[in-house]
Design a protein around this motif. Structure first.
Motif, short mmCIF file in Angstrom:
data_model
loop_
_atom_site.label_atom_id
_atom_site.label_comp_id
_atom_site.label_asym_id
_atom_site.label_seq_id
_atom_site.Cartn_x
_atom_site.Cartn_y
_atom_site.Cartn_z
N SER A 88 0.94 -1.29 -0.23
CA SER A 88 -0.03 -0.01 0.06
C SER A 88 0.99 1.39 0.20
CB SER A 88 -0.85 0.04 1.27
OG SER A 88 -1.51 -1.27 1.26
N GLN A 89 0.99 1.50 -1.25
CA GLN A 89 2.22 2.61 -1.28
C GLN A 89 1.91 4.14 -1.81
OE1 GLN A 89 4.89 0.17 -3.67
NE2 GLN A 89 5.62 2.02 -4.08
N ALA A 90 0.32 4.42 -2.01
CA ALA A 90 -0.19 5.52 -2.58
C ALA A 90 0.70 6.03 -3.85
CB ALA A 90 -0.10 6.66 -1.43
N ALA A 91 1.11 4.99 -4.56
CA ALA A 91 1.79 5.17 -5.96
C ALA A 91 2.91 6.00 -5.88
CB ALA A 91 0.94 5.95 -6.95
N SER A 92 3.73 6.05 -4.53
CA SER A 92 4.91 6.70 -3.97
C SER A 92 6.11 6.05 -3.93
CB SER A 92 4.50 7.78 -3.01
OG SER A 92 5.72 8.63 -2.57
N ARG A 93 7.24 6.44 -4.22
CA ARG A 93 8.57 5.88 -3.81
C ARG A 93 8.83 5.96 -2.55
NH1 ARG A 93 11.12 7.55 -8.16
NH2 ARG A 93 11.23 5.79 -9.19
N ILE A 94 8.06 6.86 -1.65
CA ILE A 94 8.59 6.81 -0.30
C ILE A 94 7.96 5.88 0.44
CG2 ILE A 94 6.87 8.49 0.53
CD1 ILE A 94 9.36 10.01 1.43
N LEU A 95 7.06 5.38 0.05
CA LEU A 95 6.47 4.15 0.70
C LEU A 95 6.73 2.79 0.02
CD1 LEU A 95 2.99 5.60 1.65
CD2 LEU A 95 4.51 4.67 3.30
N GLU A 96 7.66 2.50 -0.59
CA GLU A 96 8.17 1.45 -1.18
C GLU A 96 8.25 0.43 0.01
OE1 GLU A 96 11.02 1.42 -4.95
OE2 GLU A 96 11.95 1.73 -3.02
N GLY A 97 7.61 -0.89 -0.43
CA GLY A 97 7.77 -1.82 0.56
C GLY A 97 6.97 -1.75 1.67
N PHE A 98 5.98 -0.96 1.90
CA PHE A 98 5.25 -0.74 2.98
C PHE A 98 3.91 -1.65 2.83
CE2 PHE A 98 1.58 1.80 5.02
CZ PHE A 98 1.93 1.25 6.21
N ARG A 99 3.93 -2.67 3.87
CA ARG A 99 2.87 -3.36 3.95
C ARG A 99 2.16 -3.30 5.27
NH1 ARG A 99 5.07 -8.96 0.79
NH2 ARG A 99 5.42 -7.92 -1.05
N PRO A 100 1.02 -2.66 5.10
CA PRO A 100 0.22 -2.46 6.42
C PRO A 100 -0.04 -3.67 7.39
CG PRO A 100 -0.68 -1.10 4.74
CD PRO A 100 0.07 -2.25 3.97
N GLU A 101 -0.11 -3.46 8.76
CA GLU A 101 -0.44 -4.62 9.50
C GLU A 101 -2.01 -4.66 9.93
OE1 GLU A 101 1.29 -7.35 10.39
OE2 GLU A 101 2.96 -6.56 9.15
N TYR A 102 -2.72 -3.44 9.25
CA TYR A 102 -4.10 -3.30 9.65
C TYR A 102 -4.87 -3.21 8.03
CZ TYR A 102 -2.20 1.08 8.95
OH TYR A 102 -1.59 2.32 8.27
N GLU A 103 -6.09 -3.04 8.34
CA GLU A 103 -6.97 -3.10 6.88
C GLU A 103 -7.63 -1.53 7.25
OE1 GLU A 103 -7.75 -4.20 3.76
OE2 GLU A 103 -7.25 -6.16 4.93
N SER A 104 -8.06 -0.91 6.11
CA SER A 104 -8.73 0.19 6.15
C SER A 104 -10.08 0.01 6.43
CB SER A 104 -8.75 0.90 4.93
OG SER A 104 -9.37 0.48 4.18
N THR A 105 -10.95 0.89 7.35
CA THR A 105 -12.28 0.66 7.51
C THR A 105 -12.93 0.25 6.11
OG1 THR A 105 -12.09 2.03 9.46
CG2 THR A 105 -14.17 1.54 8.48
N VAL A 106 -12.83 0.69 5.24
CA VAL A 106 -13.68 0.61 3.89
C VAL A 106 -13.20 -0.58 3.50
CG1 VAL A 106 -13.77 1.23 1.38
CG2 VAL A 106 -13.79 3.17 3.23
N THR A 107 -12.08 -1.11 3.25
CA THR A 107 -11.75 -2.52 2.82
C THR A 107 -12.19 -3.29 3.75
OG1 THR A 107 -9.52 -2.22 3.37
CG2 THR A 107 -10.02 -1.60 1.16
N ARG A 108 -12.15 -3.21 5.08
CA ARG A 108 -12.41 -4.19 6.04
C ARG A 108 -13.91 -4.36 5.93
NH1 ARG A 108 -14.87 -3.50 10.48
NH2 ARG A 108 -14.39 -1.30 10.86
N GLN A 109 -14.62 -3.30 5.77
CA GLN A 109 -16.17 -3.45 5.55
C GLN A 109 -16.73 -4.17 4.18
OE1 GLN A 109 -17.50 0.29 8.06
NE2 GLN A 109 -18.24 0.40 6.12
#
Length: 493
Positions: A88-109
């Motif tokens: 989940s990197q918002a199409a940015s190089r700065i979040l390369e490799g970021f894999r959240p340990e949680y689910e956004s409320t929208v996707t969870r629902q």
């Protein structure tokens, strides 16, 4: 093109319930389409194994008689939504490799409702852009083509719009800060709904401008938008701006009957230099609603002319504050440091490498308008003008207007690269009809209603009263029925 992936949510729901198709079959059809569509650049991270696992679980749930309207429906998820264990990197190089340990409320629902995730969709970096050209993954491309140019699918939800329009998925999530659901929907001939600010939780959605961001559905028609919004909406204690309001059955409100409704036409939206085709489409939309029994009135929203400058002070200001957390210390990318480099060097190098030029531009503008000498001159003044823009709408609604009809975009889709060297303001003008809705926190929907002379889709926008998405969707449904829009892009990818 697979007939299964071309289905709408409502059709697929009914076919799944009758046992005419399984979620696994639907998902496999979409995955096959995605594999053959790399030329569109719509999917940034594909998750086929996860999708099939979710589809099998959905089939078991349907068999057990425990299905919701979204159970078994394959979706694309914009890369701005945090998805557990998936990049989940918002199409940015700065979040390369970021894999959240949680689910956004929208996707969870959505996933709790039984929806299937096919993967993460391309977008403008940190949702900053109107053409999907600022992404670290490269451009997303519009499936519509009328000459040898590659066209923009719009932005920032360009990957979502391209994927839905090209039938790579049945629907997708988008986010809208200044038009990022409605403008791409108009450019690709699909339906895009931005709900009232606070109707859908922002928790777990990577922030751009917190007082403007709102998630919504991008679908093949109005009925699907109603079905998907119901699964996405609802109060969330983890988002302090989330409204504690009951979520009505939006689909049940789609009667198509708008007799006695009053539709406002704002005179300030007649922009200088607006193409005749947009003018004609707007006049046609007005006539369609009138023929359906609505009363059409001219209204004035006098502060409209200040909307773009106001937006481009408030949004960058909030972005500079939100993006300060990307420092190379806690997560995401960290620049290689040289001998003797200190913490300030690390911040500077990480951000210079990690943020693209458009994000850097907006962060600098935002930091400038929030700085001690300019806070009152720019940011505070913009907040006051925002209040006046909101009041314009409140006065129109107080006079009995039920919805407002405007163009969705000032033109049809333009070619990728055509605005690259232009003044950035030219690109920002793409949001001229949409930013007012975000500044006022109102619901807005883009409905495809026709084609321009070269054969590209054009959309009209309806703006509704706060919290009355059901009523807005019904007016949009009446417009959709009258327009009878069924055009699809010809496959070239």
């Amino acid at each position: 093109m697979s007939e299964l992936s071309a289905m709408k949510i409502a059709e697929a729901r009914d076919a799944l319930a009758k046992g005419e198709v399984t979620s696994v079959e639907l998902t496999e059809a979409c995955l096959a389409e995605i594999e053959g569509a790399d030329a569109l650049g719509a999917f940034a991270h594909k998750t086929p194994d996860k999708a099939l696992e979710m589809a099998r679980a959905a089939d078991a749930r349907i068999k057990a008689g425990d299905a919701t309207a979204m159970t078994g429906i394959p979706l694309g998820i914009k890369d701005l939504f945090c998805t557990q264990g998936v990049d989940s990197q918002a199409a940015s190089r700065i979040l390369e490799g970021f894999r959240p340990e949680y689910e956004s409320t929208v996707t969870r629902q959505l996933f709790e409702a039984g929806a299937v995730m096919l993967g993460k969709l391309n977008m403008d970096e940190f949702a900053m852009g109107s053409s999907n050209e600022t992404s670290v993954y490269g451009n997303a491309v519009n499936p519509w083509k009328v000459d040898d140019r590659a066209l923009t699918p719009g932005g920032s939800s360009g990957g979502s719009a391209a994927a839905v329009s090209a039938d790579l998925c049945l629907a997708a999530t988008g986010t809208d800060t200044g038009g990022s659901i409605r403008q791409p929907a108009a450019f690709t001939g699909i339906t895009g709904l931005k709900p009232t600010y606070g109707r859908v939780s922002r928790w777990g959605i990577i922030a751009f401008a917190s007082s403007l961001d709102q998630a919504g559905p991008m679908t093949k028609d109005v009925r699907d938008a109603a079905i998907m919004l119901q699964a996405m909406a609802g109060h969330d204690p983890m988002d302090s701006t989330s409204a504690d309001l009951a979520v009505p059955d939006f689909e049940a409100m789609l009667t198509g009957d708008i007799k006695g409704k009053t539709i406002g036409i704002p005179r300030e939206y007649r922009m200088e230099g607006m193409p005749q085709e947009i003018e004609d489409l707007w006049a046609e939309g007005r006539k369609m609603l009138e023929d359906a029994g609505a009363k059409i009135v001219d209204i004035s929203l006098p502060h409209t002319k200040y909307a773009l400058p106001t937006y481009y002070v408030i949004a960058p200001a909030e972005a500079s504050s939100n993006l300060a957390r990307y420092d190379g210390v806690r997560y995401g990318r960290r620049a290689e440091l040289g001998q003797g480099d200190g913490i300030v060097d690390m911040y500077e190098k990480t951000r210079a490498e990690g943020f693209g030029p458009e994000v850097q531009r907006r962060v600098m503008v935002g930091t400038y308008v929030l700085s001690a000498g300019f806070y009152d001159a720019y940011y505070n003044r913009a907040r006051k003008v925002r209040t006046l823009i909101k009041r314009d709408f409140e006065e129109a609604f107080a006079q009995g207007v039920d919805a407002i009809l405007t163009p969705a975009t000032p033109s049809a889709a333009f070619g990728l690269g055509e605005m690259q060297n232009a003044d950035p303001v030219q690109m920002y003008l793409n949001d001229v009809f949409t930013v007012t809705v975000n500044l006022a926190g109102l619901p807005g929907i883009s409905v495809p209603t026709g084609l321009d002379k070269s054969g590209l889709p054009l959309g009209l926008q309806l703006i509704g009263r706060p919290w009355e998405e059901g009523d807005l969707l019904n007016t949009a449904y009446a417009l959709e029925q009258a327009a009878g829009y069924v055009a699809k892009p010809e496959r070239w990818w």
